[in-house]
Structure formats: structure tokens, C-alpha cells
Design an enzyme around this catalytic site. Sequence first.
Site, PDB file in Angstrom:
ATOM      1  N   ILE A 377       0.566   0.431  15.861  1.00 37.93           N
ATOM      2  CA  ILE A 377       0.825   1.818  15.499  1.00 37.93           C
ATOM      3  C   ILE A 377      -0.316   2.393  14.682  1.00 37.93           C
ATOM      4  CG2 ILE A 377       2.432   3.292  14.216  1.00 37.93           C
ATOM      5  CD1 ILE A 377       4.556   1.003  15.034  1.00 37.93           C
ATOM      6  N   ASP A 378      -0.901   1.588  13.810  1.00 41.44           N
ATOM      7  CA  ASP A 378      -2.001   2.055  12.967  1.00 41.44           C
ATOM      8  C   ASP A 378      -3.209   2.444  13.809  1.00 41.44           C
ATOM      9  OD1 ASP A 378      -2.717   2.734  10.417  1.00 41.44           O
ATOM     10  OD2 ASP A 378      -3.292   0.720   9.798  1.00 41.44           O
ATOM     11  N   ASP A 379      -3.606   1.568  14.724  1.00 45.17           N
ATOM     12  CA  ASP A 379      -4.731   1.888  15.605  1.00 45.17           C
ATOM     13  C   ASP A 379      -4.435   3.122  16.450  1.00 45.17           C
ATOM     14  OD1 ASP A 379      -7.259  -0.001  16.101  1.00 45.17           O
ATOM     15  OD2 ASP A 379      -5.649  -1.189  15.243  1.00 45.17           O
TER      16      ASP A 379
END
Length: 637
Positions: A377-379
Site C-alpha cells: 500500500i505504501d509503494d
Amino acid sequence: MTEELLQRTAAPAEALAAAREHLLSLQHEQGWWKGELETNVTMDAEDLLLRRFLGILTKTETEQAARWIRSRQRADGTWAQFHGGPGDLSTTVEAYVALKLAGDDVDSEHMAAARAWILERGGIEATRVFTRIWLALFGEWSWDDLPAMPPELVLLPPWVPLNLADWGCWARQTIVPLTVVCTLRPRRDLGVGLAELHSGRRRRRKVPRLSCAGAFQVLDRALHSYQRRPLKGLREHAMRRAAEWIVARQEADGSWGGIQPPWVYSLLALHLLGYPLGHPVLRQGLAGLERFLVREETPEGTVRRLEACQSPVWDTVLSMQALRDAGLAADHPALRRAADFVLAEEIRVKGDWSVRRPDLAPGGWAFEFDNDGYPDIDDTAEVVLALNGVDHERPGAVRAAIDRGVRWMSGMQSADGGWGAFDADNTRELVNELPFCDFGAVIDPPSADVTAHVVEALCVLGRGEGEAVRRGVRWLLDHQEPDGSWFGRWGANHVYGTGAAVPALVRAGMRRDHLALRRAVRWLEVHQNEDGGWGEDLRSYDDPVWVGRGTSTASQTAWALLALLAVDLHDTDAVRRGVGFLAETQRPDGTWDEPQFTGTGFPGDFYINYHLYRLVFPVTALGRYEQARRGQSGGSG
């Protein structure tokens, strides 16, 4: 304008120009950026042990790795988990074993110092479970004295506690092969003995019998009994299913998840199950490790070290945003090439994340070159931000990829309104109580930094009025620390969390004089160092005395500046001093020195020095400072 003022305004601009050019020079011809991902010497020690166990270790590999391991030893004879950190027992034991395997004399000064420190801290008996598993592989520890982990775990349905979906993605990919290894309980010759590292003192943790930990000790004893007399048919089925599960998750580059722990244990497990070294799965797995090796020439000879992971997607999208903040045109060829690379890395198939979100369409990005099963999710949040800032020749393709990423990212919001890194609602803490889990995080609950990055991305892309953002903002406000900061799960530590949360809340429309933002600004101002920079030692994860305290670094100074600039504080003493620190400490080549580790793998247990952080985040901060100083709007969106 006075000469002093001229110098003060010119220095940041000059630093930004030099840093921007250096960053541009690092782009690969295929469009990506990738800095080294440096960790600790357990990667290198375990690589030697893996090759020794498989019978493929060469003299050259051993000598080159040993040089690197020796170069990381501290003055007190120990090895640490991060630069400047305290000695770590398990890391020191594994390094000692590797050097003894390399032929170092146990009576030499560096080995004697390490051995004395190890014995003083309790010897092999006091090491973590993973270290003792490596020692058990070579008969230097008893399998009977390790926690039991049966392969039948792979058969548990999602509604049963301790099923695979309850583990974080990195943990489940590690635990499945380990259940095979610990069931087969192999023992091979190390070639050297380690009797001198045994203290003779067994450490048994006493816990109340009526506690959760006590119940798990009882369960562990029962599992050991089952290990001796398993149900034959069930055990055979579980082992076959585990092998299938492992093979199905091998990536195109031969890795598992693109990270070291599941990679090496998967190779061990399949080898023990009868896969020969010439089998395509093992051959590809071993060949893929070569891509993760870094070799350098030193006065002592070639050194060889293994990256625990590689971060080209992450590095690329952070670089894209930094360059846009630094004034690079949206249609610049470097950004278009980078966008082409990123578009090709989109993951369009379902993975284990879909167990909790079966109806959600795929459309995210992973950290690594080849990781088709585990988008994160961060990427994905940073990818959609980066793509949104590029004027591409194929705008339709870019917009479609962004829309898929936003849809997937939004759908991965957890029930409490926050976002974890890889999975939704991966919050069942029961697995933390297993005796096996004494090293690293094994679940993936929402964190402030990931939640903030998603909120910021959604707002930049015009989704700020949606329910997902409203719930994300509420989560951030509910998780602000009493001192005004935010905890940083994936970066060190409260400086990282605060540097992510403040810009996200501003993007979400929060008034800059909101109490939550005023408290965050005050925390940053109080924790600014005398030299104008910010730094936070990784010991802050274990000892609150270190929260917000540490040697100033370029990356952490940039994170603090991003928060202050987001609330339009570009003309304050704190910002001027922070920008001055970056300008004054810049190297002639345009980058910064940063031996400190400012990335986090597992809080309290595993840390990372992202070599590109020292450049990409200062470029972002200096770029936004210059925009603010000139009256331009900040941000890369």
C-alpha cells in the site's frame, strides 16, 4: 539585501541544483533508480551458512564475505544491528560463526573479544530462535529445545486463529518453509565446532500458567508431543501442501517476496523435501541471489555483502517526486522514462491479500523489481503520486493505472480507518504470543506513516472529500502521540511519522492552526539539534529516552522540514536552520554522507540504511523550500 541574506538565500538554491543534478545522474538507462539497501551482517553470515548446508560454498565467497563481516565489527568485539547501535547478541554469534567458518583463529584478538562478550550475555543459549535454528541445522543446538511449528499450519482455514492470513506477508512466507525445516530436523557438518560459545546456562522464561504466554507454553509442549507421533496421512498431506505453497510463490527473479528470510528458508525447505540443486526452482533461486550481492574493492581485497531486499520501485517514485519538487518539467525525458518503468511494474493479479479482500480488483505496486504476489500500500500511494506529476505521451495509460491503484489502495483500508503495509485488517495479535516469534514484527496493523501517505495521495488526486480520507484522518488524529508526534513504523522514528502525518493532514484540508498541527510543530522545534538538523536514534523504538534524539542526518532533517513547510513555516528560524544544515553539510558531488540507518524493517529488531534516502529526501525538502520562498505552491501533485 545584505551580503549575509544573499548568502542565506543562495546557498539552499545552489545545494538544490547540485543535488538535483546528482540525482538525475543516478538514473538507470531503463528508467529506474536504485540505491543500496544496507542492513547488518546476519545477511552475510546466513548466506555462508546456507551455502555450507547445501554444499556449494566456495573459498572465494567465504573470504570476501568474511572481509565485510570483519570490517563491521565494533571496538568492543561485537556486531550491531545498525550503525552506532549497541552490540546485538544474535548478530554477534552469527558473525563469529561465519568468521570461524572462514578460518579465523579463535584466539585472535577480534574473535576472543567477541567470544567473551557473547558468554557474558548468556552465550548461544540466550540468542533468538532464528539464530538457534541455524545452529540446529549443524548440530550446535538441539531441535528439541526449539519451539514447535507443525506444517499442518498451512492447512488451517482463514477463520481459525493462527491461520496464514493472520501473519504479515513477510512472516507467512517465512513461517511456511520453516515449518518444513523444523519438522524434518536435519543436521549437517559445519566443519567447525562452537562449544566455546555455550555458557551452560539455559534460559527458560517463567510465565504465569494462567496467562496467554503460559497457555502457549502448554501448546508448545503438546506440539512437541505431536511432532514425535504425528498423524501420518495428515502430516504427509501438510508437507505436500507446504511444498506447493512455497513453489507457487517463487518470483520471476528466483526470490520469494524479494526478501532474504523467506528466500533462504524456502531454498532449505525444498532441498530437504528432495528437490535437487539442479531443479529449476532451486537453480533459479540460487542464481537470483547473485543479483542481490554487492561487491567492492578495498585495500584488504574484495568484499562481498548481500542486500536483504532491493527497492527500485520505491526509490524511483521518490526520485520522481523529488525531481518535480526541484523544478524538473513534468514532460522531462527522465520522468517519462521513469514512468514507463513504473507502469510496467504494476501488479494485475491477485495475491494473498485477497483472502481478506476477495472482491477487490488488483492494481498495486510492490517494492522490488520482481514481486508479483505482494503489492504494498505504501509503494502504491507513492506511485500514484509520482505518476500524477508526469506529463506522459500516453496519458490514458497513466490515468488508468492511477485509477486502478487508487481503487485497490482504497479497498485495502482496514476496519479501523488506517492502512497497513501489505494486508487489510492484519491485526490479530495472538500470533505474537507464539514462543517462535521472538524476533521482528509478525503482523501488519495500520501505521501512521502508511496511513498518512495514502491520505495524502487520495487528496492530491481529488479524493479528499471521500469517506476513506475522512476515516484515515480520524485514525491519524486518534493515533497522535501525547507529545504531539506520530510513531514511525517504516522509518526512524517519530521524526519520520510526524514528517508523513503533518503534510497529509494539511492536504486533507486541516487548518494550519489546528491544535494537532501546532503540537506537531512544537515537537519538531523542541527536538531540533544545535546544528540545525534533526536526528533520531533507532534505540527510540526500545527506549523512550531516545525519542526525537540522535545525530542529525540529511534524511531525517528533510522529513522534519517537509512537515514544517506543509504548515507554511518556510520563514521561521527552525526552517532556516534546517535548510542551512542541509546546505552546509552537502558533499561536493551534491549528495550527503549518512552512515546512520534511518529505515525500519522490524521496530526493535531489524533496520535499514537506504542509501538513496540521503539524497532524495533533501532534494524534496529543498525543492519545496524554494517553492515556498518564491511564493509557489508546494507539493509534487
